[in-house]
Write an enzyme that holds these catalytic residues in place. Structure first.
Site, PDB file in Angstrom:
ATOM      1  N   LYS A 210       7.889   3.367  -0.411  1.00  0.00           N
ATOM      2  CA  LYS A 210       7.126   2.171  -0.057  1.00  0.00           C
ATOM      3  C   LYS A 210       7.651   1.659   1.273  1.00  0.00           C
ATOM      4  O   LYS A 210       8.830   1.331   1.399  1.00  0.00           O
ATOM      5  CB  LYS A 210       7.284   1.115  -1.144  1.00  0.00           C
ATOM      6  CG  LYS A 210       6.575  -0.189  -0.822  1.00  0.00           C
ATOM      7  CD  LYS A 210       6.658  -1.174  -1.977  1.00  0.00           C
ATOM      8  CE  LYS A 210       6.038  -2.502  -1.593  1.00  0.00           C
ATOM      9  NZ  LYS A 210       6.075  -3.453  -2.720  1.00  0.00           N
ATOM     10  N   LYS A 263       3.163   4.672  -0.337  1.00  0.00           N
ATOM     11  CA  LYS A 263       2.417   3.461  -0.030  1.00  0.00           C
ATOM     12  C   LYS A 263       2.843   2.919   1.321  1.00  0.00           C
ATOM     13  O   LYS A 263       4.038   2.818   1.563  1.00  0.00           O
ATOM     14  CB  LYS A 263       2.702   2.427  -1.125  1.00  0.00           C
ATOM     15  CG  LYS A 263       2.107   1.073  -0.896  1.00  0.00           C
ATOM     16  CD  LYS A 263       2.641   0.089  -1.900  1.00  0.00           C
ATOM     17  CE  LYS A 263       2.090  -1.273  -1.512  1.00  0.00           C
ATOM     18  NZ  LYS A 263       2.706  -2.344  -2.215  1.00  0.00           N
TER      19      LYS A 263
HETATM   20  C1  PBG Z   1       4.914  -6.310  -4.493  1.00  0.00           C
HETATM   21  C2  PBG Z   1       3.776  -5.533  -3.950  1.00  0.00           C
HETATM   22  C3  PBG Z   1       3.151  -5.624  -2.690  1.00  0.00           C
HETATM   23  C4  PBG Z   1       2.057  -4.756  -2.730  1.00  0.00           C
HETATM   24  C5  PBG Z   1       2.067  -4.156  -3.980  1.00  0.00           C
HETATM   25  N1  PBG Z   1       3.141  -4.625  -4.698  1.00  0.00           N
HETATM   26  C6  PBG Z   1       3.432  -6.495  -1.531  1.00  0.00           C
HETATM   27  C7  PBG Z   1       4.652  -6.318  -0.718  1.00  0.00           C
HETATM   28  O1  PBG Z   1       5.481  -5.454  -0.943  1.00  0.00           O
HETATM   29  O2  PBG Z   1       4.787  -7.160   0.171  1.00  0.00           O
HETATM   30  C8  PBG Z   1       1.050  -4.545  -1.632  1.00  0.00           C
HETATM   31  C9  PBG Z   1      -0.279  -4.027  -2.067  1.00  0.00           C
HETATM   32  C10 PBG Z   1      -1.365  -4.154  -1.060  1.00  0.00           C
HETATM   33  O3  PBG Z   1      -1.156  -4.502   0.127  1.00  0.00           O
HETATM   34  O4  PBG Z   1      -2.512  -3.884  -1.439  1.00  0.00           O
HETATM   35  N2  PBG Z   1       6.131  -6.098  -3.868  1.00  0.00           N
END
Ligand code: PBG
Length: 341
Positions: A210, A263
């Site tokens: 991520k 992601k």
């Molecule tokens: C929680 C999380 C996030 C997303 C999914 N889980 C936000 C982040 O990490 O700031 C983002 C999903 C999206 O942008 O569609 N941490």
């Protein structure tokens, strides 16, 4: 020319006026030939639909994500039934809590918004797979994904809390928990906590690679989860790194992840491909909020053909190697796929 795998009989073919024996266009001539030669398939089976849930109030559209809503619990059964009727196998839930505090207490409360939503969805549509995002940023007043002390997000102190959150989602009936806090060791801590609490059947979809991405902007509006100070670069990955993603994935698999995720998706197709080639584990890709909003904004202005662009993007993510796609376009894509291209 050497006969290729695609045209073993190439030398026997009558040559055209241009002297070409191999003509890739032959298989692009009509739709049924194109169908036969198609390498990548996008199916409703591949889709996971994200849902934002709130305790009560009206159903509210998220301004930066047209067509996506915050669902109050009382309207959630209808929405879950629609998703299931479209043939989508799973949803992933994100909660907007009634209160935020330094510990993110509502994240593991029995009557927390996601715990309640899991019960509502599982009662309405028992066969719909329910996944829950395991993180703290929506629940903490500082908006970071872990416990903060002295301006630092503390890794090991956060692990216990993440385990506790995962167990409470499992107790509510979640089929899959998806840790997204990017703390080191989070998958192992959650696996141990689930097993100890008597939930060995609950699976883990690890947000393994991520990235600290600008493409999460609209999500943070939707989930009210922007950090109050600083940013997430001390725990989410540097967009410059791809080899490091392989390390993250290897660690999560070692720690017990059943599925791993890359992601965002579109700016990271190379990472998806590298993970696919290196590991056998089921692979998910998250087509994130910013990727959704860009297409929506252009489509609203008539600058892009939404349906064609979305199906092309989702197919590209599959072609890069993802088995499953988390996408805000899941319902539209399910309808379009049903209608046929
Ligand atoms: C929680 C999380 C996030 C997303 C999914 N889980 C936000 C982040 O990490 O700031 C983002 C999903 C999206 O942008 O569609 N941490």
């Amino acid at each position: 020319m050497e006969a290729s795998r695609w045209a073993p009989e190439a030398t026997e073919l009558a040559e055209g006026s241009a002297g070409l024996s191999t003509r890739p266009r032959r298989l692009r001539r009509v739709d049924n030939l194109r169908r036969l030669a198609r390498e990548t398939r996008l199916a409703v089976d591949n889709l996971i639909y994200p849902l934002f849930v709130v305790h009560g109030g009206p159903k509210e559209e998220i301004p930066s994500m047209p067509g996506i809503y915050r669902w109050p619990l009382e309207l959630l059964p209808e929405e879950a039934e629609e998703v299931a009727t479209l043939g989508i196998p799973a949803v992933i839930l994100f909660g907007l809590p009634a209160y935020k505090d330094a510990q993110g207490g509502e994240a593991y409360a029995d009557d927390g918004v996601v715990q309640r939503a899991v019960r509502v969805v599982k009662t309405a549509v028992p066969e719909l797979v329910v996944m829950t995002d395991v993180c703290l940023c929506e629940y903490t007043d500082h908006g970071h994904c872990g416990i903060v002390r002295g301006g630092q997000v503390l890794n090991d102190e956060t692990l216990d809390v993440l385990g506790r959150i995962a167990v409470s989602y499992a107790a509510a009936g979640a089929d899959v928990v998806a840790p997204s806090a990017m703390m080191d060791g989070q998958v192992g801590a959650i696996r141990a906590a689930l097993d100890e609490a008597g939930f060995p059947q609950v699976a883990i979809l690890a947000y393994a690679a991520k990235y600290a991405s600008a493409f999460y902007g609209p999500f943070r509006d939707a989930a009210d989860s922007a950090p109050a100070f600083g940013d997430r670069r001390a725990y989410q990955m540097d967009p410059s790194n791809a080899r490091e993603a392989l390390r993250e994935v290897a660690l999560d698999i070692q720690e017990g992840a059943d599925m791993v995720m890359v992601k965002p998706a579109l700016a990271y197709l190379d990472v998806i491909r590298r993970v696919r080639d290196a590991f056998d584990c089921p692979l998910a890709a998250y087509n994130v909020s910013g990727e959704y909003s860009m297409v929506k904004a252009a489509a609203q202005r008539g600058w892009i053909d939404e349906r064609a662009a979305v199906l092309e993007m989702l197919t590209a993510i599959r072609r890069a190697g993802a088995d499953m796609l988390l996408t805000y376009f899941a319902k539209d894509a399910a309808r379009w796929l049903r209608e046929g291209r």
